[in-house]
Design an enzyme around this catalytic site. Sequence first.
Site, PDB file in Angstrom:
ATOM      1  NE  ARG A   1      -3.920  -2.165   2.053  1.00 53.91           N
ATOM      2  CZ  ARG A   1      -3.659  -3.308   2.647  1.00 53.91           C
ATOM      3  NH1 ARG A   1      -2.563  -3.439   3.367  1.00 53.91           N
ATOM      4  NH2 ARG A   1      -4.474  -4.324   2.525  1.00 53.91           N
TER       5      ARG A   1
ATOM      6  CE  LYS B   1      -0.908  14.050 -14.018  1.00 45.43           C
ATOM      7  NZ  LYS B   1      -1.621  14.096 -15.304  1.00 45.43           N
TER       8      LYS B   1
ATOM      9  CD  GLU C   1       5.211  18.187 -22.296  1.00 44.27           C
ATOM     10  OE1 GLU C   1       4.795  19.138 -21.602  1.00 44.27           O
ATOM     11  OE2 GLU C   1       4.451  17.358 -22.824  1.00 44.27           O
TER      12      GLU C   1
ATOM     13  CE  LYS D   1       4.123  17.976 -13.441  1.00 42.41           C
ATOM     14  NZ  LYS D   1       4.081  16.760 -14.197  1.00 42.41           N
TER      15      LYS D   1
ATOM     16  CD  GLU E   1      -4.797  16.209 -14.522  1.00 40.78           C
ATOM     17  OE1 GLU E   1      -4.629  16.697 -15.630  1.00 40.78           O
ATOM     18  OE2 GLU E   1      -4.293  15.161 -14.147  1.00 40.78           O
TER      19      GLU E   1
ATOM     20  NE  ARG F   1      -0.799  17.495 -11.874  1.00 38.25           N
ATOM     21  CZ  ARG F   1      -0.046  16.780 -11.062  1.00 38.25           C
ATOM     22  NH1 ARG F   1      -0.167  16.902  -9.767  1.00 38.25           N
ATOM     23  NH2 ARG F   1       0.803  15.916 -11.516  1.00 38.25           N
TER      24      ARG F   1
ATOM     25  CG  ASN G   1      -3.428  19.046 -19.325  1.00 36.17           C
ATOM     26  OD1 ASN G   1      -2.443  18.316 -19.263  1.00 36.17           O
ATOM     27  ND2 ASN G   1      -4.480  18.898 -18.537  1.00 36.17           N
TER      28      ASN G   1
ATOM     29  CG  HIS H   1      -0.848  18.218 -23.246  1.00 37.34           C
ATOM     30  ND1 HIS H   1       0.032  19.268 -23.366  1.00 37.34           N
ATOM     31  CD2 HIS H   1      -0.133  17.206 -22.689  1.00 37.34           C
ATOM     32  CE1 HIS H   1       1.219  18.906 -22.891  1.00 37.34           C
ATOM     33  NE2 HIS H   1       1.142  17.656 -22.476  1.00 37.34           N
TER      34      HIS H   1
ATOM     35  CG  HIS I   1      -3.893  13.959 -25.158  1.00 41.44           C
ATOM     36  ND1 HIS I   1      -4.441  14.547 -24.032  1.00 41.44           N
ATOM     37  CD2 HIS I   1      -2.626  13.624 -24.823  1.00 41.44           C
ATOM     38  CE1 HIS I   1      -3.530  14.569 -23.078  1.00 41.44           C
ATOM     39  NE2 HIS I   1      -2.420  14.012 -23.529  1.00 41.44           N
TER      40      HIS I   1
ATOM     41  CG  HIS J   1       3.531  13.502 -24.901  1.00 45.73           C
ATOM     42  ND1 HIS J   1       2.155  13.519 -25.043  1.00 45.73           N
ATOM     43  CD2 HIS J   1       3.837  14.385 -23.920  1.00 45.73           C
ATOM     44  CE1 HIS J   1       1.657  14.385 -24.161  1.00 45.73           C
ATOM     45  NE2 HIS J   1       2.648  14.922 -23.480  1.00 45.73           N
TER      46      HIS J   1
HETATM   47  N1  LIG Z   1       3.462  10.967 -14.784  1.00 47.76           N
HETATM   48  C1  LIG Z   1       3.388  12.057 -15.492  1.00 47.76           C
HETATM   49  O1  LIG Z   1       3.019  13.137 -14.993  1.00 47.76           O
HETATM   50  C2  LIG Z   1       3.801  12.019 -16.933  1.00 47.76           C
HETATM   51  C3  LIG Z   1       3.936  13.217 -17.656  1.00 47.76           C
HETATM   52  C4  LIG Z   1       4.351  13.148 -18.968  1.00 47.76           C
HETATM   53  C5  LIG Z   1       4.623  11.925 -19.571  1.00 47.76           C
HETATM   54  N2  LIG Z   1       4.467  10.787 -18.829  1.00 47.76           N
HETATM   55  C6  LIG Z   1       4.766   9.476 -19.430  1.00 47.76           C
HETATM   56  O2  LIG Z   1       6.133   9.473 -19.826  1.00 47.76           O
HETATM   57  C7  LIG Z   1       6.300   8.534 -20.891  1.00 47.76           C
HETATM   58  C8  LIG Z   1       7.189   9.126 -21.948  1.00 47.76           C
HETATM   59  O3  LIG Z   1       8.435   9.424 -21.369  1.00 47.76           O
HETATM   60  P1  LIG Z   1       9.743   9.621 -22.269  1.00 47.76           P
HETATM   61  O4  LIG Z   1       9.468  10.592 -23.330  1.00 47.76           O
HETATM   62  O5  LIG Z   1      10.820   9.871 -21.295  1.00 47.76           O
HETATM   63  O6  LIG Z   1       9.896   8.247 -23.024  1.00 47.76           O
HETATM   64  P2  LIG Z   1      10.513   6.823 -22.581  1.00 47.76           P
HETATM   65  O7  LIG Z   1      10.497   6.632 -21.133  1.00 47.76           O
HETATM   66  O8  LIG Z   1       9.820   5.827 -23.423  1.00 47.76           O
HETATM   67  O9  LIG Z   1      12.028   6.960 -23.050  1.00 47.76           O
HETATM   68  C9  LIG Z   1      12.320   7.153 -24.423  1.00 47.76           C
HETATM   69  C10 LIG Z   1      13.489   6.263 -24.851  1.00 47.76           C
HETATM   70  O10 LIG Z   1      14.701   6.809 -24.361  1.00 47.76           O
HETATM   71  C11 LIG Z   1      15.476   5.784 -23.709  1.00 47.76           C
HETATM   72  N3  LIG Z   1      16.298   6.464 -22.734  1.00 47.76           N
HETATM   73  C12 LIG Z   1      15.908   7.013 -21.562  1.00 47.76           C
HETATM   74  N4  LIG Z   1      16.911   7.687 -21.010  1.00 47.76           N
HETATM   75  C13 LIG Z   1      17.982   7.539 -21.827  1.00 47.76           C
HETATM   76  C14 LIG Z   1      19.308   8.024 -21.805  1.00 47.76           C
HETATM   77  N5  LIG Z   1      19.725   8.837 -20.838  1.00 47.76           N
HETATM   78  N6  LIG Z   1      20.128   7.679 -22.825  1.00 47.76           N
HETATM   79  C15 LIG Z   1      19.698   6.901 -23.836  1.00 47.76           C
HETATM   80  N7  LIG Z   1      18.444   6.434 -23.930  1.00 47.76           N
HETATM   81  C16 LIG Z   1      17.597   6.750 -22.937  1.00 47.76           C
HETATM   82  C17 LIG Z   1      14.427   4.874 -23.148  1.00 47.76           C
HETATM   83  O11 LIG Z   1      14.974   3.633 -22.833  1.00 47.76           O
HETATM   84  C18 LIG Z   1      13.425   4.852 -24.298  1.00 47.76           C
HETATM   85  O12 LIG Z   1      13.849   3.972 -25.299  1.00 47.76           O
HETATM   86  C19 LIG Z   1       4.925   8.177 -21.366  1.00 47.76           C
HETATM   87  O13 LIG Z   1       4.609   6.877 -20.916  1.00 47.76           O
HETATM   88  C20 LIG Z   1       4.016   9.195 -20.686  1.00 47.76           C
HETATM   89  O14 LIG Z   1       2.726   8.682 -20.437  1.00 47.76           O
HETATM   90  C21 LIG Z   1       4.070  10.808 -17.537  1.00 47.76           C
END
Ligand SMILES: NC(=O)c1ccc[n+]([C@@H]2O[C@H](COP(=O)([O-])OP(=O)(O)OC[C@H]3O[C@@H](n4cnc5c(N)ncnc54)[C@H](O)[C@@H]3O)[C@@H](O)[C@H]2O)c1
Length: 392
Positions: A123, A145, A187, A259, A269, A273, A277, A280, A284, A296
Amino acid sequence: MTDSDLRHVIAVTGAAPYDVTVGTDLLEEAVASVPAEAARVLVVHSQPLQRKADYLKRLIDESGRLGVLVEVPDAEAGKTAEVAAFAWGVLGKSEFTRTDVVMALGGGAVTDLAGFVAASWLRGVGVIQIPTTLLAMVDAAVGGKTGINITEGKNLVGAFHEPLSVWCDVSFLSTLPRNDLVAGMAEVVKVGFIRDLEILTLTEANIDLLRSVDAQDGSRAGGETGAGVSGASAAGDGSLDPAAVPVLVELIRRAVQVKADVVSADLKESHLREILNYGHTFAHAIEYTERYQWRHGAAVSVGMVYAAELAGLAGKLTEAEVERHRSLLSALGLPVTYAGGRWDALHLAMKRDKKTRGDMLRFVILQGIGNPVRFEGPDPTLLIAAYDAVSR
Ligand SMILES: NC(=O)c1ccc[n+]([C@@H]2O[C@H](COP(=O)([O-])OP(=O)(O)OC[C@H]3O[C@@H](n4cnc5c(N)ncnc54)[C@H](O)[C@@H]3O)[C@@H](O)[C@H]2O)c1
């Protein structure tokens, strides 16, 4: 430039306060921050971060704790219930207790998954976030999140779970594929448009430097490549241009600060917050229509230009302000247009978005740069005119 200029601590306040540290070479400090009561640390990572994960485990073991590595499938393939269950199994076999800790080492996919695993194990146990992509540093790892995807949609299962701390170590960006770096810049620039105009000025002044921050060629499939997130070049040598480091640190510090301010004031949210977006709603719809083959950040880039066009049509942004969106984003190598003839699909996708209330479309638009406002149920002719302005 001294080391202290390159290290910043940003406080996120609220019921479960924590610090976000932005700087270089922060892994040792991250390990030193593990609470004294924790005897075990699970490090969640994917294959591209294997070497760094091994190093992290060594630091954890040297600190007198047991470091346990769990390698998960890369990117979205790791954000599943099956992978979460696998990680729970590792926690169970390694007898993780309530005082032990999970560490996420990776992009947003890993920080989301590891956060969710930590939120649900017994938990809720502590999670330390070590984001390694620009997007994860300025967005995913900050704010609490967490979540996974299911067949029915992305991020449909999750929890709010504030981390114990977040470590944004800019050194990681040296190996990040350029397309991921550029997508993360969308972003960062978004935060500039909604709140911190200095981000825009700093980015505009350093476009060439930011475009030449070199890493490996982006390998992920993606229709957006042809539309602008290209510019991938020869593989980098794994070290950042020293001139780029202070610029990246400052941009990340500023984006994280905004942020942090927003989530501190608005943990779950709702109103404030929502400004995060910006761009977005349309983004989306592009992601959905493109079956998530676009990054994204690339979709958010087009989404911001769409929102700017809407604001221009509604008399809230000048033509020059709309153009500033287009020129800055395209100078970074981000797409600013989307295919024509797809309005019906995009409109439908916007209507099914989980942030839509009933049938009413909601946008965040700018009433002047730096001043986001909510824009609900716009006249359909405006929506189509804005689409015409961004379609090619
Ligand atoms: N929780 C939140 O508030 C929030 C906000 C925005 C996005 N997200 C989530 O984040 C995800 C996208 O994140 P992302 O854009 O970081 O993509 P990702 O986590 O898929 O990473 C992109 C690629 O880069 C590689 N990688 C990561 N760090 C590296 C490094 N230092 N050197 C070489 N390769 C590296 C990863 O292995 C992957 O292949 C989505 O799932 C999205 O839903 C969450």
